[in-house]
Design a protein around this motif. Structure first.
Motif, PDB file in Angstrom:
ATOM      1  N   ASP A 143       0.888  -1.139  -0.002  1.00 57.75           N
ATOM      2  CA  ASP A 143      -0.060   0.004   0.040  1.00 57.75           C
ATOM      3  C   ASP A 143       0.713   1.113   0.061  1.00 57.75           C
ATOM      4  O   ASP A 143       0.676   2.125   0.826  1.00 57.75           O
ATOM      5  N   LEU A 144       1.742   1.370  -0.829  1.00 57.78           N
ATOM      6  CA  LEU A 144       2.643   2.346  -0.679  1.00 57.78           C
ATOM      7  C   LEU A 144       2.437   3.401  -1.919  1.00 57.78           C
ATOM      8  O   LEU A 144       1.991   3.433  -2.895  1.00 57.78           O
ATOM      9  N   SER A 145       2.413   4.857  -1.279  1.00 57.94           N
ATOM     10  CA  SER A 145       2.090   6.083  -1.979  1.00 57.94           C
ATOM     11  C   SER A 145       3.295   6.934  -1.854  1.00 57.94           C
ATOM     12  O   SER A 145       4.022   7.143  -1.093  1.00 57.94           O
ATOM     13  N   LEU A 146       3.565   7.266  -3.089  1.00 59.08           N
ATOM     14  CA  LEU A 146       4.860   8.487  -3.072  1.00 59.08           C
ATOM     15  C   LEU A 146       4.490   9.418  -4.134  1.00 59.08           C
ATOM     16  O   LEU A 146       4.106   8.907  -5.297  1.00 59.08           O
ATOM     17  N   THR A 147       4.789  10.551  -3.900  1.00 60.21           N
ATOM     18  CA  THR A 147       4.594  11.737  -5.016  1.00 60.21           C
ATOM     19  C   THR A 147       5.880  12.352  -5.204  1.00 60.21           C
ATOM     20  O   THR A 147       6.392  12.793  -4.235  1.00 60.21           O
ATOM     21  N   LEU A 148       6.391  12.516  -6.168  1.00 59.25           N
ATOM     22  CA  LEU A 148       7.627  13.254  -6.675  1.00 59.25           C
ATOM     23  C   LEU A 148       7.294  14.717  -7.330  1.00 59.25           C
ATOM     24  O   LEU A 148       6.595  14.569  -8.315  1.00 59.25           O
ATOM     25  N   ASN A 149       7.730  15.597  -6.944  1.00 63.28           N
ATOM     26  CA  ASN A 149       7.560  16.798  -7.675  1.00 63.28           C
ATOM     27  C   ASN A 149       8.334  16.995  -8.763  1.00 63.28           C
ATOM     28  O   ASN A 149       9.664  16.453  -8.810  1.00 63.28           O
ATOM     29  N   ASP A 150       8.028  18.009  -9.637  1.00 66.87           N
ATOM     30  CA  ASP A 150       9.032  18.464 -10.667  1.00 66.87           C
ATOM     31  C   ASP A 150      10.287  18.805 -10.315  1.00 66.87           C
ATOM     32  O   ASP A 150      10.710  19.533  -9.280  1.00 66.87           O
ATOM     33  N   GLY A 151      11.579  18.008 -10.712  1.00 67.85           N
ATOM     34  CA  GLY A 151      12.730  18.353 -10.136  1.00 67.85           C
ATOM     35  C   GLY A 151      13.164  17.909  -9.050  1.00 67.85           C
ATOM     36  O   GLY A 151      14.471  17.914  -8.593  1.00 67.85           O
ATOM     37  N   ASP A 152      12.356  16.803  -8.487  1.00 65.02           N
ATOM     38  CA  ASP A 152      12.836  16.291  -7.197  1.00 65.02           C
ATOM     39  C   ASP A 152      13.812  15.230  -7.627  1.00 65.02           C
ATOM     40  O   ASP A 152      13.921  14.603  -8.564  1.00 65.02           O
ATOM     41  N   PHE A 153      14.908  15.047  -6.810  1.00 69.76           N
ATOM     42  CA  PHE A 153      15.906  14.003  -6.811  1.00 69.76           C
ATOM     43  C   PHE A 153      15.908  13.213  -5.629  1.00 69.76           C
ATOM     44  O   PHE A 153      16.341  13.740  -4.495  1.00 69.76           O
ATOM     45  N   VAL A 154      15.333  12.058  -5.563  1.00 68.24           N
ATOM     46  CA  VAL A 154      15.031  11.557  -4.289  1.00 68.24           C
ATOM     47  C   VAL A 154      15.821  10.217  -4.361  1.00 68.24           C
ATOM     48  O   VAL A 154      15.943   9.353  -5.343  1.00 68.24           O
ATOM     49  N   THR A 155      16.522  10.088  -3.034  1.00 67.60           N
ATOM     50  CA  THR A 155      17.325   8.726  -2.964  1.00 67.60           C
ATOM     51  C   THR A 155      16.561   7.964  -2.084  1.00 67.60           C
ATOM     52  O   THR A 155      15.708   8.262  -1.166  1.00 67.60           O
ATOM     53  N   VAL A 156      16.484   6.518  -2.443  1.00 70.64           N
ATOM     54  CA  VAL A 156      15.906   5.593  -1.638  1.00 70.64           C
ATOM     55  C   VAL A 156      16.824   4.645  -1.242  1.00 70.64           C
ATOM     56  O   VAL A 156      17.775   4.213  -1.765  1.00 70.64           O
ATOM     57  N   ILE A 157      16.742   4.300   0.103  1.00 75.06           N
ATOM     58  CA  ILE A 157      17.560   3.247   0.978  1.00 75.06           C
ATOM     59  C   ILE A 157      16.581   2.356   1.352  1.00 75.06           C
ATOM     60  O   ILE A 157      15.458   2.723   1.520  1.00 75.06           O
ATOM     61  N   GLY A 158      17.380   1.382   2.250  1.00 70.79           N
ATOM     62  CA  GLY A 158      16.558   0.139   2.626  1.00 70.79           C
ATOM     63  C   GLY A 158      17.338  -0.963   2.877  1.00 70.79           C
ATOM     64  O   GLY A 158      18.472  -1.158   1.746  1.00 70.79           O
ATOM     65  N   GLY A 159      17.117  -1.999   3.578  1.00 71.34           N
ATOM     66  CA  GLY A 159      17.982  -3.297   3.790  1.00 71.34           C
ATOM     67  C   GLY A 159      17.655  -4.091   2.379  1.00 71.34           C
ATOM     68  O   GLY A 159      16.637  -3.794   1.690  1.00 71.34           O
ATOM     69  N   ASN A 160      18.011  -5.040   2.346  1.00 73.36           N
ATOM     70  CA  ASN A 160      17.767  -6.129   1.347  1.00 73.36           C
ATOM     71  C   ASN A 160      16.439  -6.771   1.515  1.00 73.36           C
ATOM     72  O   ASN A 160      15.821  -7.014   2.611  1.00 73.36           O
ATOM     73  N   GLY A 161      15.538  -6.780   0.321  1.00 75.97           N
ATOM     74  CA  GLY A 161      14.360  -7.128   0.302  1.00 75.97           C
ATOM     75  C   GLY A 161      13.320  -6.116   0.840  1.00 75.97           C
ATOM     76  O   GLY A 161      12.002  -6.344   1.156  1.00 75.97           O
ATOM     77  N   ALA A 162      13.693  -4.950   1.166  1.00 77.47           N
ATOM     78  CA  ALA A 162      12.864  -3.799   1.677  1.00 77.47           C
ATOM     79  C   ALA A 162      11.764  -3.421   0.770  1.00 77.47           C
ATOM     80  O   ALA A 162      10.817  -2.821   0.841  1.00 77.47           O
ATOM     81  N   GLY A 163      12.287  -3.588  -0.627  1.00 75.54           N
ATOM     82  CA  GLY A 163      11.263  -3.285  -2.007  1.00 75.54           C
ATOM     83  C   GLY A 163      11.813  -2.035  -2.491  1.00 75.54           C
ATOM     84  O   GLY A 163      10.842  -1.621  -3.497  1.00 75.54           O
ATOM     85  N   LYS A 164      12.954  -1.816  -2.458  1.00 73.02           N
ATOM     86  CA  LYS A 164      13.557  -0.596  -3.269  1.00 73.02           C
ATOM     87  C   LYS A 164      13.612  -0.668  -4.537  1.00 73.02           C
ATOM     88  O   LYS A 164      13.178  -0.333  -5.556  1.00 73.02           O
ATOM     89  N   SER A 165      14.280  -1.926  -5.339  1.00 66.72           N
ATOM     90  CA  SER A 165      14.177  -2.321  -6.611  1.00 66.72           C
ATOM     91  C   SER A 165      12.661  -2.713  -7.137  1.00 66.72           C
ATOM     92  O   SER A 165      12.405  -2.240  -8.281  1.00 66.72           O
ATOM     93  N   THR A 166      12.015  -3.295  -6.150  1.00 66.99           N
ATOM     94  CA  THR A 166      10.576  -3.662  -6.614  1.00 66.99           C
ATOM     95  C   THR A 166       9.766  -2.231  -6.996  1.00 66.99           C
ATOM     96  O   THR A 166       9.265  -2.199  -7.888  1.00 66.99           O
ATOM     97  N   LEU A 167      10.077  -1.334  -6.138  1.00 67.13           N
ATOM     98  CA  LEU A 167       9.429  -0.047  -6.292  1.00 67.13           C
ATOM     99  C   LEU A 167       9.796   0.672  -7.775  1.00 67.13           C
ATOM    100  O   LEU A 167       8.866   1.054  -8.687  1.00 67.13           O
ATOM    101  N   LEU A 168      11.063   0.439  -8.112  1.00 72.81           N
ATOM    102  CA  LEU A 168      11.505   1.016  -9.394  1.00 72.81           C
ATOM    103  C   LEU A 168      11.097   0.194 -10.577  1.00 72.81           C
ATOM    104  O   LEU A 168      10.772   0.737 -11.534  1.00 72.81           O
ATOM    105  N   ASN A 169      11.106  -1.155 -10.490  1.00 67.04           N
ATOM    106  CA  ASN A 169      10.553  -1.978 -11.248  1.00 67.04           C
ATOM    107  C   ASN A 169       9.122  -1.866 -11.708  1.00 67.04           C
ATOM    108  O   ASN A 169       8.523  -1.958 -12.775  1.00 67.04           O
TER     109      ASN A 169
END
Lengths: 264, 304
Positions: free
Chosen positions: A24-50
């Protein structure tokens, strides 16, 4: 610019291997935002991007880029809006094709590919200029096969390819993780330059907390498919690795015992 | 057969080799560019032959129209394999086997029997193994090869053609750059099988008949021509035209070796064994080198 609305993704649903990758993840990026994403293995970082890139379909929720609902668009159609760099330097380029041929392919991202010549003289000059700015000596190697370049060079060219035709969104999936420290910092430097130059909205996954702090204007931390920390502006500038670890322990209620996250 | 007789067969060997060379160019597209081993060709080469032979003998169609029709039939064969692969998610190699089997039935129905004669003495064919026509046949085939290579050089230089090359190279990258990789694969299979069926039509004219068994092992002969051709020209240049010329030449080399072996008195039953061993040898060599002669490879890798 990017809106992720209540996205859920469960792998192997209904089996013993069931894994809630995004919850149930929600995220809004504004124009020009440079957001870094961290978290442990299996936290869902790559899944989010995919999910954003359309590699697999979402189970629930929707994804909008620039107001366009792309939830049901296949990966190649979404590419019109998105520039991507992968963790594996081999993944972002065609090894048996020349550097300039790779760039020509990227230059036509989101366009119909017809019977026009793939590479014109004007294109070649344009690519040479762009490569020159990388300052890796690649501007003299336009007709070198991509597979003969080093990992760092390939990532740099992939970055260039992702931004050659300005994307609405740039997705960087741990794109420096497979490089040696010196090359990694060079690639990150190029990343910063390209993002600023083109004013790109960017989502960068990293395992390196220092990098996550040093780059971008906003940082989010994922744990078990949820955003547990979202820091931006002045507050982010003051962040330290210790503070992040503390914040993680507090938010997740456990020790952040991922050694890869402590590297660097 | 004495040596002079054998020399006399050479023009025929070259012609036969060129026809298989054209077929190998089709195989090159799937095997080298798309990175798919497409077994459809064992069927589609016969489909091309059948369409050409039936159109000419039963319907009295002009030779060039018949060749064109055969090519279109091959394109459709490739389409079937492509759709089985991309829409049903069946691995390409299995999709090719399925189409090949379907084509066995289709080819029998098309011909109505297992063999349709297309004698060069009776019909106005473009290529023929009749001795007095061999020179003209060889010239025609060389024109075919040159024309085909020119066409392919143009196509793979276009935006669309590049997207096919990228697809064969790296699926992830291609999708990330907005290439419809499924479409690219289907299109590649269609082009490849079109060329293969065209060579089938030429082969039927040359040998004077279309036969249900003529495609058996065709993929292996095509692969042999591809690997032999690549081995011959890889030292010269990695340019696309040179590679394609090499493949066509590979077909000729292959048939030359073949006819020499026959001349030397090897049992013809062993020819298919020979084809398979040649392919296994060339395809296996890089792995064997890497696995068992690691040091030797490292030392020689200076230019990499």
């Amino acid at each position: 610019m990017l809106e992720v609305r209540c996205v859920t993704k469960i792998f192997n649903a209904g089996t013993v291997n069931e894994k809630v990758a995004l919850s149930d993840l929600s995220l809004t990026l504004n124009d020009g935002d440079f957001v870094t994403v961290i978290g442990g293995n299996g936290a869902g970082k790559s899944t989010l991007l995919n999910m954003v890139a359309g590699v697999y379909p979402v189970d629930k929720g929707s994804i909008l880029i620039d107001g366009v609902d792309v939830t049901r668009l296949s990966e190649y159609k979404r590419a019109k809006y998105i520039g991507r760099v992968f963790q594996d330097p081999m993944m972002g380029t065609a090894a048996d094709m020349w550097v300039e041929e790779n760039m020509a392919i990227a230059d036509r991202r989101g366009k119909r590919r017809g019977f026009k010549w793939a590479l014109t003289k004007g294109d070649r000059e344009h690519y040479r200029e762009a490569l020159k700015e990388l300052d890796l000596g690649l501007d003299t190697r336009l007709t070198t096969k991509m597979g003969l370049l080093s990992g760092g060079q390939r990532q740099a060219v992939t970055l260039l390819m992702a931004t050659l035709k300005k994307p609405q969104l740039l997705l960087l999936d741990e794109h420096t993780a497979a490089l040696d420290p010196k090359t990694a910092s060079k690639v990150l430097e190029i990343t910063d330059r390209l993002v600023n130059e083109h004013h790109l909205t960017t989502l960068m996954v990293t395992h390196n907390m220092k990098d996550a702090i040093a780059h971008g204007n906003r940082l989010i931390m994922l744990n078990e498919g949820k955003i547990i920390l979202d820091i931006s502006g002045e507050e982010k500038k003051k962040l330290t690795v210790e503070a992040l670890l503390g914040a993680f322990a507090k938010a997740a209620g456990s020790e952040f015992a991922n050694d890869r996250a402590l590297l660097g | 057969m004495n040596f002079t007789n054998w020399l006399g067969t050479l023009p025929g060997v070259v012609a036969q080799g060129l026809i298989w060379g054209i077929m190998a160019i089709g195989v090159f597209i799937t095997f080298k560019i798309l990175d798919i081993a497409d077994l459809t060709v064992d069927g589609s080469i016969c489909t091309g032959a059948a369409v050409c032979a039936v159109l000419m003998t039963v319907y009295g169609v002009n030779i060039w129209v018949a060749i064109l029709a055969a090519t279109v039939a091959g394109v459709l064969c490739g389409l079937v394999t492509g759709l089985i692969h991309t829409l049903l998610g069946i691995p390409a190699i299995l999709a090719g086997i399925l189409t090949q089997l379907m084509l066995w039935s289709v080819n029998l129905i098309l011909m109505g029997k297992s063999n349709v004669a297309l004698p060069g003495q009776v019909y106005h064919v473009a290529v023929s193994n009749l001795e007095e026509r061999l020179l003209q046949t060889n010239l025609t085939l060389i024109l075919f090869v040159v024309g085909l290579i020119a066409l392919l050089y143009w196509f793979f230089g276009t935006e669309l053609g590049s997207s096919l090359r990228a697809t064969g190279n790296n699926l992830h990258m291609s999708r990330a750059q907005g290439i419809n990789t499924d479409f690219a694969k289907v299109l590649g299979l269609m082009i490849s099988n079109g060329i293969v069926a065209m060579s089938g039509a030429l082969l039927a004219q040359f040998s004077g008949s279309a036969d249900i068994n003529m495609g058996r092992g065709a993929i292996v002969i095509g692969l042999a021509a591809v690997v032999v051709g690549e081995a011959v020209v890889s030292k010269l240049s990695s340019g696309f035209i040179v590679r394609l010329l090499g493949v066509a030449l590979g077909g000729v080399c292959y048939y030359f070796v073949f006819s020499t072996i026959v001349f030397l008195g090897l049992r013809t039953d062993l020819l298919k064994m020979f084809s398979a061993l040649v392919v296994a040898f060339f395809l296996g060599m890089p792995y064997v080198k890497k696995r068992y002669f690691k040091k030797a490879v490292k030392g020689g890798k200076k230019d990499a």
